[in-house]
Write an enzyme that holds these catalytic residues in place. Structure first.
Site, PDB file in Angstrom:
ATOM      1  N   ASP A  34      80.393  27.754  60.076  1.00 39.74           N
ATOM      2  CA  ASP A  34      79.195  27.925  59.239  1.00 39.74           C
ATOM      3  C   ASP A  34      78.540  26.571  58.983  1.00 39.74           C
ATOM      4  O   ASP A  34      79.225  25.543  58.926  1.00 39.74           O
ATOM      5  CB  ASP A  34      79.609  28.584  57.912  1.00 39.74           C
ATOM      6  CG  ASP A  34      78.424  29.187  57.194  1.00 39.74           C
ATOM      7  OD1 ASP A  34      77.326  29.263  57.783  1.00 39.74           O
ATOM      8  OD2 ASP A  34      78.590  29.583  56.023  1.00 39.74           O
ATOM      9  N   ASN A  82      74.360  39.134  62.653  1.00 37.61           N
ATOM     10  CA  ASN A  82      73.456  38.104  63.202  1.00 37.61           C
ATOM     11  C   ASN A  82      72.334  38.685  64.058  1.00 37.61           C
ATOM     12  O   ASN A  82      71.313  38.029  64.279  1.00 37.61           O
ATOM     13  CB  ASN A  82      74.233  37.066  64.017  1.00 37.61           C
ATOM     14  CG  ASN A  82      75.063  36.115  63.180  1.00 37.61           C
ATOM     15  OD1 ASN A  82      76.037  35.542  63.655  1.00 37.61           O
ATOM     16  ND2 ASN A  82      74.685  35.922  61.914  1.00 37.61           N
TER      17      ASN A  82
HETATM   18  C1  FPP Z   1      76.512  29.788  61.303  1.00 36.69           C
HETATM   19  O1  FPP Z   1      75.617  28.791  60.915  1.00 36.69           O
HETATM   20  C2  FPP Z   1      76.693  29.812  62.735  1.00 36.69           C
HETATM   21  C3  FPP Z   1      76.307  30.803  63.570  1.00 36.69           C
HETATM   22  C4  FPP Z   1      75.632  32.011  63.106  1.00 36.69           C
HETATM   23  C5  FPP Z   1      76.508  30.757  65.007  1.00 36.69           C
HETATM   24  C6  FPP Z   1      77.615  29.922  65.521  1.00 36.69           C
HETATM   25  C7  FPP Z   1      77.179  29.341  66.801  1.00 36.69           C
HETATM   26  C8  FPP Z   1      77.542  28.150  67.304  1.00 36.69           C
HETATM   27  C9  FPP Z   1      78.558  27.308  66.690  1.00 36.69           C
HETATM   28  C10 FPP Z   1      76.911  27.580  68.532  1.00 36.69           C
HETATM   29  C11 FPP Z   1      77.080  28.327  69.778  1.00 36.69           C
HETATM   30  C12 FPP Z   1      78.436  28.847  70.030  1.00 36.69           C
HETATM   31  C13 FPP Z   1      79.073  28.767  71.202  1.00 36.69           C
HETATM   32  C14 FPP Z   1      80.385  29.404  71.362  1.00 36.69           C
HETATM   33  C15 FPP Z   1      78.518  28.046  72.345  1.00 36.69           C
HETATM   34  P1  FPP Z   1      74.298  29.195  60.131  1.00 36.69           P
HETATM   35  O2  FPP Z   1      73.183  29.250  61.110  1.00 36.69           O
HETATM   36  O3  FPP Z   1      74.498  30.459  59.377  1.00 36.69           O
HETATM   37  O4  FPP Z   1      74.164  27.971  59.162  1.00 36.69           O
HETATM   38  P2  FPP Z   1      73.556  27.960  57.692  1.00 36.69           P
HETATM   39  O5  FPP Z   1      74.411  28.879  56.864  1.00 36.69           O
HETATM   40  O6  FPP Z   1      73.685  26.533  57.286  1.00 36.69           O
HETATM   41  O7  FPP Z   1      72.138  28.422  57.810  1.00 36.69           O
END
Ligand code: FPP
Length: 254
Positions: A34, A82
């Protein structure tokens, strides 16, 4: 992925000095990655930049697992919920995933990393599904870390899917209600055949499960770190293991 992590026996984390050889190393670690969006916002960058930086941390986390002897690493890369993000962000994440799978498969082969995936994979766009299936097949014989990507994954959906399979078996007369127990249920969930994670790490400070591995995390220790996922590195992994090592795991006993 290069396993050139320094062979330090003691490292200093923000809170203490960690004695690496005495750490308990779980066979299976799960991570809620996250904070990509916040990481980007703090730098005045688009969210996509945070996700790109997050993909680098994925690579680093697999390196840490290889160096430390963690056998399974399950990463929450894209949840059922998501899909409700703006279409552009969903497309960015799917594109990143496809590129990651295509670019990193040769490294996974070199580093003996096996790829697996859990979730409602049939919901992924065809181009992502094809890259995923190809990488899974190519790496199937590798015997090092298993990187298990949770994609289009929801814990409730997983439990519903497992229940459906048991009902189908019952309808066919293959099982009766008496055959449904913890073991037969665990054989129907997406992670069948893998040990349950003993440690869940969540980055960026939120204190919730967010529909992740609801069955499998029943007895897991939870370590929350304030670090945002794109900043999560080997020393943060060690700090989480250090915290895990200190926990008194009783499994309901005294
Ligand atoms: C949460 O951060 C993360 C995600 C929804 C996606 C996770 C994806 C990756 C780490 C990159 C791609 C993955 C791979 C396996 C190549 P958020 O966007 O919810 O962050 P925030 O809460 O700060 O807005």
């Amino acid at each position: 992925m290069k396993f050139t992590l320094k062979k330090k026996t003691k490292v200093s984390s923000e809170a203490s000095v960690i004695d690496v050889p005495t750490l308990s190393v779980p066979e299976h670690v799960a991570i809620i990655m996250d904070g990509n969006g916040r990481w980007a916002k703090r730098r005045g960058l688009p969210r996509a930049a945070g996700h790109r930086a997050g993909a680098d941390s994925v690579r680093k986390a697999v390196e840490s697992c290889s160096a430390l002897g963690v056998k399974f690493l399950t990463l929450y890369a894209f949840s059922s919920e998501n899909w409700n993000r703006p279409q552009k962000e969903v497309e960015t994440l799917m594109g990143l995933l496809e590129n990651f799978l295509k670019d990193k498969t040769p490294e996974m082969m070199k580093d003996n990393v096996r790829l697996q995936a859990i979730g409602r994979l049939d919901m992924l766009p065809d181009h992502v599904r094809a890259a995923l299936d190809k990488a899974i097949v190519e790496t199937a014989g590798n015997t090092g870390v298993t990187m298990n990507l949770a994609l289009s994954y929801g814990g409730r959906e997983e439990i519903v899917d497992a229940t459906k399979r048991l009902v189908e078996k019952a309808t066919l007369g293959e099982i009766t209600a008496d055959d449904v127990d913890n073991t037969s249920f665990a054989n129907e969930i997406y992670t069948a055949g893998m040990p349950d994670p003993c440690l869940l790490i969540r980055t960026s400070g939120e204190q919730r499960l967010s529909n992740f591995l609801l069955w499998q995390l029943s007895y897991a220790e939870i370590v929350i770190t304030e670090k945002l996922w794109p900043d999560f590195r080997h020393d943060d992994f060690l700090a989480a293991l250090s915290e895990y090592t200190k926990r008194d795991r009783r499994f309901g006993k005294v």
